[in-house]
Design a protein around this motif. Structure first.
Motif, PDB file in Angstrom:
ATOM      1  N   LEU A  17      -6.348 -14.140   1.705  1.00 59.34           N
ATOM      2  CA  LEU A  17      -6.184 -13.338   0.493  1.00 59.34           C
ATOM      3  C   LEU A  17      -7.310 -12.311   0.480  1.00 59.34           C
ATOM      4  N   PHE A  18      -6.971 -11.044   0.370  1.00 56.72           N
ATOM      5  CA  PHE A  18      -7.998 -10.002   0.322  1.00 56.72           C
ATOM      6  C   PHE A  18      -7.565  -8.899  -0.620  1.00 56.72           C
ATOM      7  N   GLY A  19      -8.523  -8.113  -1.054  1.00 58.54           N
ATOM      8  CA  GLY A  19      -8.253  -7.027  -1.993  1.00 58.54           C
ATOM      9  C   GLY A  19      -8.838  -5.731  -1.505  1.00 58.54           C
ATOM     10  N   VAL A  20      -8.288  -4.650  -2.006  1.00 62.98           N
ATOM     11  CA  VAL A  20      -8.769  -3.315  -1.678  1.00 62.98           C
ATOM     12  C   VAL A  20      -9.034  -2.589  -2.993  1.00 62.98           C
ATOM     13  N   VAL A  21     -10.231  -2.036  -3.114  1.00 65.66           N
ATOM     14  CA  VAL A  21     -10.610  -1.297  -4.316  1.00 65.66           C
ATOM     15  C   VAL A  21     -10.224   0.160  -4.132  1.00 65.66           C
ATOM     16  N   SER A  22      -9.621   0.750  -5.164  1.00 64.99           N
ATOM     17  CA  SER A  22      -9.235   2.160  -5.089  1.00 64.99           C
ATOM     18  C   SER A  22      -9.586   2.841  -6.402  1.00 64.99           C
ATOM     19  N   ARG A  23      -9.456   4.139  -6.418  1.00 68.27           N
ATOM     20  CA  ARG A  23      -9.696   4.884  -7.652  1.00 68.27           C
ATOM     21  C   ARG A  23      -8.644   4.477  -8.674  1.00 68.27           C
ATOM     22  N   PHE A  24      -9.062   4.222  -9.885  1.00 66.55           N
ATOM     23  CA  PHE A  24      -8.156   3.734 -10.909  1.00 66.55           C
ATOM     24  C   PHE A  24      -7.116   4.801 -11.265  1.00 66.55           C
ATOM     25  N   SER A  25      -5.915   4.378 -11.390  1.00 70.68           N
ATOM     26  CA  SER A  25      -4.780   5.222 -11.803  1.00 70.68           C
ATOM     27  C   SER A  25      -4.481   6.351 -10.825  1.00 70.68           C
ATOM     28  N   VAL A  26      -4.825   6.193  -9.570  1.00 70.58           N
ATOM     29  CA  VAL A  26      -4.488   7.193  -8.569  1.00 70.58           C
ATOM     30  C   VAL A  26      -3.493   6.538  -7.627  1.00 70.58           C
ATOM     31  N   MET A  27      -2.246   6.853  -7.812  1.00 72.76           N
ATOM     32  CA  MET A  27      -1.192   6.197  -7.049  1.00 72.76           C
ATOM     33  C   MET A  27      -1.254   6.524  -5.557  1.00 72.76           C
ATOM     34  N   GLU A  28      -1.862   7.656  -5.195  1.00 68.39           N
ATOM     35  CA  GLU A  28      -1.966   8.013  -3.784  1.00 68.39           C
ATOM     36  C   GLU A  28      -2.862   7.040  -3.026  1.00 68.39           C
ATOM     37  N   ASP A  29      -3.738   6.326  -3.735  1.00 69.50           N
ATOM     38  CA  ASP A  29      -4.625   5.373  -3.086  1.00 69.50           C
ATOM     39  C   ASP A  29      -3.930   4.049  -2.775  1.00 69.50           C
ATOM     40  N   ARG A  30      -2.773   3.832  -3.359  1.00 70.74           N
ATOM     41  CA  ARG A  30      -2.064   2.575  -3.133  1.00 70.74           C
ATOM     42  C   ARG A  30      -1.434   2.573  -1.740  1.00 70.74           C
ATOM     43  N   ILE A  31      -1.698   1.521  -1.000  1.00 68.83           N
ATOM     44  CA  ILE A  31      -1.110   1.347   0.322  1.00 68.83           C
ATOM     45  C   ILE A  31      -0.253   0.093   0.247  1.00 68.83           C
ATOM     46  N   ASP A  32       1.049   0.249   0.522  1.00 66.61           N
ATOM     47  CA  ASP A  32       1.968  -0.879   0.381  1.00 66.61           C
ATOM     48  C   ASP A  32       1.776  -1.948   1.446  1.00 66.61           C
ATOM     49  N   THR A  33       1.437  -1.561   2.656  1.00 62.87           N
ATOM     50  CA  THR A  33       1.199  -2.554   3.707  1.00 62.87           C
ATOM     51  C   THR A  33      -0.112  -2.257   4.410  1.00 62.87           C
TER      52      THR A  33
END
Length: 128
Positions: A17-33
């Motif tokens: 289980l791991f997490g990735v921190v991104s800029r809040f509310s920036v959908m471009e930072d979301r990586i699906d896989t």
């Protein structure tokens, strides 16, 4: 205070289980896989977006302010640096204060010092 998003991933192969921190509310930072850091297999986002709050604490040099509780923290013999920090002035200005004829200065070779109690008495006399 800074707010950032966290995307959580679970590798079903090795149960990492791991997490990735991104800029809040920036959908471009979301990586699906992403690739699992342990077994290098592709994993998908499993828990959506959460968030974390944290405050940036900048490193602050120890300085002495003119609050009453910190007067006792001053050393017995004060330097130009102590006076500058206590009075919230530059070291040059503090050095000029030490050059005043009525200032209770102590010279130790080329070093300028003042006893804490004498300095506080001198400061009090300036108030009147």
């Amino acid at each position: 205070m800074k707010l950032e998003g966290v995307y959580t991933y679970l590798c079903e192969s090795c149960l990492t289980l791991f997490g990735v921190v991104s800029r809040f509310s920036v959908m471009e930072d979301r990586i699906d896989t992403l690739t699992c850091p342990k077994c290098s297999k592709k994993v998908a986002v499993c828990m959506g977006e959460g968030h974390i709050n944290y405050t940036n604490h900048e490193r602050r040099e120890e300085s002495i302010t003119n609050e009453t509780d910190e007067i006792s923290q001053l050393p017995e013999l004060l330097t130009v640096e102590h006076l500058a920090a206590y009075l919230n002035v530059s070291e040059r200005t503090a050095d000029e204060y030490m050059g005043n004829p009525d200032f209770p200065l102590i010279r130790l070779k080329r070093s300028k010092r003042v006893f804490r109690d004498d300095f506080l008495a001198w400061l009090q006399s300036k108030k009147e």
